[in-house]
Design a protein around this motif. Structure first.
Motif, PDB file in Angstrom:
ATOM      1  N   SER A  21      18.825  42.864  73.241  1.00 20.61           N
ATOM      2  CA  SER A  21      19.319  43.877  74.184  1.00 20.61           C
ATOM      3  C   SER A  21      19.571  43.253  75.554  1.00 20.61           C
ATOM      4  O   SER A  21      18.736  42.502  76.073  1.00 20.61           O
ATOM      5  N   SER A  22      20.707  43.566  76.140  1.00 27.15           N
ATOM      6  CA  SER A  22      21.053  43.084  77.471  1.00 27.15           C
ATOM      7  C   SER A  22      20.964  44.225  78.480  1.00 27.15           C
ATOM      8  O   SER A  22      20.906  45.405  78.117  1.00 27.15           O
ATOM      9  N   THR A  23      20.996  43.857  79.760  1.00 20.94           N
ATOM     10  CA  THR A  23      20.997  44.859  80.823  1.00 20.94           C
ATOM     11  C   THR A  23      22.190  45.807  80.651  1.00 20.94           C
ATOM     12  O   THR A  23      23.318  45.358  80.392  1.00 20.94           O
ATOM     13  N   GLY A  24      21.944  47.079  80.795  1.00 17.46           N
ATOM     14  CA  GLY A  24      22.997  48.077  80.683  1.00 17.46           C
ATOM     15  C   GLY A  24      22.986  48.830  79.365  1.00 17.46           C
ATOM     16  O   GLY A  24      23.606  49.909  79.260  1.00 17.46           O
ATOM     17  N   ARG A  25      22.301  48.292  78.377  1.00 15.63           N
ATOM     18  CA  ARG A  25      22.225  48.999  77.091  1.00 15.63           C
ATOM     19  C   ARG A  25      21.412  50.282  77.269  1.00 15.63           C
ATOM     20  O   ARG A  25      20.359  50.284  77.906  1.00 15.63           O
ATOM     21  N   ARG A  26      21.901  51.377  76.694  1.00 23.00           N
ATOM     22  CA  ARG A  26      21.225  52.666  76.851  1.00 23.00           C
ATOM     23  C   ARG A  26      20.539  53.066  75.543  1.00 23.00           C
ATOM     24  O   ARG A  26      21.132  52.990  74.473  1.00 23.00           O
ATOM     25  N   LEU A  27      19.294  53.502  75.688  1.00 25.38           N
ATOM     26  CA  LEU A  27      18.527  53.995  74.561  1.00 25.38           C
ATOM     27  C   LEU A  27      18.325  55.493  74.743  1.00 25.38           C
ATOM     28  O   LEU A  27      17.904  55.941  75.815  1.00 25.38           O
ATOM     29  N   ARG A  28      18.627  56.245  73.712  1.00 27.28           N
ATOM     30  CA  ARG A  28      18.602  57.707  73.810  1.00 27.28           C
ATOM     31  C   ARG A  28      17.334  58.283  73.211  1.00 27.28           C
ATOM     32  O   ARG A  28      16.982  57.971  72.078  1.00 27.28           O
ATOM     33  N   LEU A  29      16.671  59.129  73.984  1.00 25.03           N
ATOM     34  CA  LEU A  29      15.533  59.877  73.488  1.00 25.03           C
ATOM     35  C   LEU A  29      15.967  61.339  73.401  1.00 25.03           C
ATOM     36  O   LEU A  29      16.025  62.048  74.409  1.00 25.03           O
ATOM     37  N   ARG A  30      16.288  61.757  72.188  1.00 22.25           N
ATOM     38  CA  ARG A  30      16.856  63.080  71.983  1.00 22.25           C
ATOM     39  C   ARG A  30      15.865  64.185  72.375  1.00 22.25           C
ATOM     40  O   ARG A  30      14.682  64.153  72.015  1.00 22.25           O
ATOM     41  N   GLY A  31      16.362  65.162  73.139  1.00 23.91           N
ATOM     42  CA  GLY A  31      15.561  66.325  73.492  1.00 23.91           C
ATOM     43  C   GLY A  31      14.551  66.108  74.592  1.00 23.91           C
ATOM     44  O   GLY A  31      13.762  67.018  74.896  1.00 23.91           O
ATOM     45  N   GLU A  32      14.542  64.939  75.203  1.00 19.09           N
ATOM     46  CA  GLU A  32      13.568  64.644  76.250  1.00 19.09           C
ATOM     47  C   GLU A  32      14.140  64.843  77.655  1.00 19.09           C
ATOM     48  O   GLU A  32      13.530  64.447  78.646  1.00 19.09           O
ATOM     49  N   GLY A  33      15.312  65.455  77.726  1.00 19.26           N
ATOM     50  CA  GLY A  33      15.899  65.730  79.034  1.00 19.26           C
ATOM     51  C   GLY A  33      15.423  67.062  79.587  1.00 19.26           C
ATOM     52  O   GLY A  33      14.319  67.523  79.284  1.00 19.26           O
ATOM     53  N   MET A  34      16.265  67.723  80.409  1.00 21.40           N
ATOM     54  CA  MET A  34      15.888  69.001  81.011  1.00 21.40           C
ATOM     55  C   MET A  34      15.797  70.077  79.937  1.00 21.40           C
ATOM     56  O   MET A  34      16.670  70.178  79.067  1.00 21.40           O
ATOM     57  N   PRO A  35      14.744  70.906  79.966  1.00 23.38           N
ATOM     58  CA  PRO A  35      14.626  72.009  78.999  1.00 23.38           C
ATOM     59  C   PRO A  35      15.768  73.005  79.154  1.00 23.38           C
ATOM     60  O   PRO A  35      16.424  73.068  80.197  1.00 23.38           O
ATOM     61  N   HIS A  36      15.985  73.768  78.118  1.00 19.91           N
ATOM     62  CA  HIS A  36      16.992  74.827  78.140  1.00 19.91           C
ATOM     63  C   HIS A  36      16.393  76.044  77.457  1.00 19.91           C
ATOM     64  O   HIS A  36      16.243  76.053  76.229  1.00 19.91           O
ATOM     65  N   PRO A  37      16.040  77.089  78.222  1.00 20.72           N
ATOM     66  CA  PRO A  37      15.376  78.251  77.611  1.00 20.72           C
ATOM     67  C   PRO A  37      16.242  78.997  76.606  1.00 20.72           C
ATOM     68  O   PRO A  37      15.713  79.709  75.756  1.00 20.72           O
ATOM     69  N   LYS A  38      17.558  78.837  76.663  1.00 26.53           N
ATOM     70  CA  LYS A  38      18.434  79.579  75.766  1.00 26.53           C
ATOM     71  C   LYS A  38      19.291  78.663  74.889  1.00 26.53           C
ATOM     72  O   LYS A  38      20.290  79.086  74.330  1.00 26.53           O
ATOM     73  N   GLY A  39      18.905  77.413  74.793  1.00 25.01           N
ATOM     74  CA  GLY A  39      19.702  76.488  74.002  1.00 25.01           C
ATOM     75  C   GLY A  39      18.979  75.174  73.807  1.00 25.01           C
ATOM     76  O   GLY A  39      17.754  75.073  73.964  1.00 25.01           O
ATOM     77  N   SER A  40      19.745  74.148  73.481  1.00 24.77           N
ATOM     78  CA  SER A  40      19.172  72.834  73.221  1.00 24.77           C
ATOM     79  C   SER A  40      18.878  72.104  74.534  1.00 24.77           C
ATOM     80  O   SER A  40      19.676  72.170  75.463  1.00 24.77           O
ATOM     81  N   PRO A  41      17.745  71.410  74.613  1.00 25.21           N
ATOM     82  CA  PRO A  41      17.457  70.639  75.825  1.00 25.21           C
ATOM     83  C   PRO A  41      18.369  69.430  75.937  1.00 25.21           C
ATOM     84  O   PRO A  41      19.039  69.038  74.977  1.00 25.21           O
ATOM     85  N   GLY A  42      18.384  68.859  77.116  1.00 25.86           N
ATOM     86  CA  GLY A  42      19.161  67.645  77.306  1.00 25.86           C
ATOM     87  C   GLY A  42      18.440  66.441  76.729  1.00 25.86           C
ATOM     88  O   GLY A  42      17.352  66.548  76.155  1.00 25.86           O
ATOM     89  N   ASP A  43      19.034  65.276  76.865  1.00 28.71           N
ATOM     90  CA  ASP A  43      18.454  64.025  76.365  1.00 28.71           C
ATOM     91  C   ASP A  43      18.025  63.143  77.527  1.00 28.71           C
ATOM     92  O   ASP A  43      18.519  63.286  78.659  1.00 28.71           O
ATOM     93  N   LEU A  44      17.111  62.245  77.228  1.00 25.58           N
ATOM     94  CA  LEU A  44      16.687  61.239  78.206  1.00 25.58           C
ATOM     95  C   LEU A  44      17.307  59.908  77.806  1.00 25.58           C
ATOM     96  O   LEU A  44      17.162  59.466  76.662  1.00 25.58           O
ATOM     97  N   TYR A  45      18.020  59.279  78.739  1.00 21.98           N
ATOM     98  CA  TYR A  45      18.647  57.991  78.477  1.00 21.98           C
ATOM     99  C   TYR A  45      17.929  56.919  79.292  1.00 21.98           C
ATOM    100  O   TYR A  45      17.875  56.987  80.527  1.00 21.98           O
ATOM    101  N   ALA A  46      17.368  55.936  78.574  1.00 20.87           N
ATOM    102  CA  ALA A  46      16.698  54.805  79.219  1.00 20.87           C
ATOM    103  C   ALA A  46      17.660  53.625  79.230  1.00 20.87           C
ATOM    104  O   ALA A  46      18.065  53.140  78.160  1.00 20.87           O
TER     105      ALA A  46
END
Length: 318
Positions: free
Chosen positions: A260-285
């Motif tokens: 892995s090099s600098t700039g590569r993004r790893l996605r953590l599904r559902g770890e972003g901002m909550p959504h009370p009426k839908g799917s939460p966002g994702d966290l990108y590292a």
């Protein structure tokens, strides 16, 4: 005087009385506080009324055209015709919404609104309120109002109750606000019945708080997705490793793939901002390869050995 009166009404200096009256009627209908729920409508309406009170009176308009912004300060006997006619003034002159400046007693702008005595609202606003409005009509609902509330990323993520204080014409007022978990920048929080007061028995308007998310030194928001830098060591980037990543909801473990090099993004599904009426966002590292700022003797020896045996040339990579 903040602006040229002709500019306020949107008419040329050559406009006749009919054009001035039509411009006033159009603008008054649009900006009257009982119609326009924008908090700035009251000031705009006062400005429109003042401009009309001057330009609708031939002699007052003549003095305004002659002396400009200083026309009220010119002695009346400077112009015999004006002196003979008499010069009425005040903050709102002789327009259809006659009155004094705020704080000068009855007939002017008060905390509750304009004194509408003598004003034919039925003629001005038609059946906008379902009949005659003003003092003799039915209840008029209060205007909705709007203000901004600034939150940190963590506050927006977890939500909760918060006490805020907002200033206004009548002074400061406190509110106990329930912030939903996962609010995002630009979202509005409604406080029912906390807006402008109604007239008669009209219901009060609502207060809308527009959320603004303050910049953060670690997190970057894109809608409900959260982006964060993930520092890794050179050997972790080359060999792969399980490393911790911290978001506003806590710490999780992410697997860094080998190579892995600098700039590569790893996605953590559902770890972003909550959504009370839908799917939460994702966290990108986003991987950020870090090197030792001051390598020890053995570390330096190993890097030198690696440099001697490696054929890797990053400048030839695509």
């Amino acid at each position: 005087m903040a602006r040229d009166y002709y500019e306020v009404l949107g008419v040329p200096r050559t406009a006749d009385a009919a054009e001035i009256q039509q411009a006033f009627r159009t603008l008054a209908r649009r900006h009257h506080p009982d119609v326009n729920r924008d908090p700035a409508a009251e000031d705009r309406f006062k400005e429109i009324n003042e401009a009309y009170s001057v330009l609708s009176d031939p002699e007052t308009r003549k003095r305004y055209d002659r002396f400009g912004a200083d026309f009220r300060q010119i002695p009346e006997d400077y112009d015999e015709r004006v002196a003979a006619q008499g010069f009425g003034g005040g903050a709102y002159g002789g327009g259809p919404f006659r009155g004094r400046a705020a704080g000068e007693g009855p007939g002017g702008w008060t905390e509750g609104g304009f004194d509408t005595s003598g004003v034919d609202f039925e003629d001005l606003f038609g059946d906008l309120f379902g009949g005659r409005a003003g003092r003799g009509g039915g209840p008029v609902p209060g205007a909705d109002q709007q203000a901004e509330i600034t939150l940190t990323v963590e506050e927006a993520y977890r939500g909760g109750r918060r006490k805020i204080t907002l200033g206004g014409p009548g002074g400061e007022r406190g509110y106990d606000v329930n912030i939903p978990a996962g609010v995002i920048d630009g979202q509005r929080i409604r406080l029912a019945g906390q807006g402008g007061r109604g007239r008669g028995r009209g219901a009060a308007g609502d207060l809308y708080l527009v959320v603004r998310i303050a910049p953060h030194d670690r997190y970057r928001l894109s809608g409900r997705d959260i982006h964060v830098d993930l520092p890794v060591a050179p050997w972790e980037a080359v060999l792969g490793a399980a490393v911790p990543v911290t978001g506003p909801g806590g710490t999780a473990t992410v697997q860094v793939p080998p190579g892995s090099s600098t700039g590569r993004r790893l996605r953590l599904r559902g770890e972003g901002m909550p959504h009370p009426k839908g799917s939460p966002g994702d966290l990108y590292a986003e991987i950020k390869v870090m090197v030792p700022p001051s390598p020890g003797p053995r570390e330096r020896e190993l890097f030198e050995e690696l440099a001697a045996v490696s054929a890797f040339d990053p400048r030839k990579q695509t």
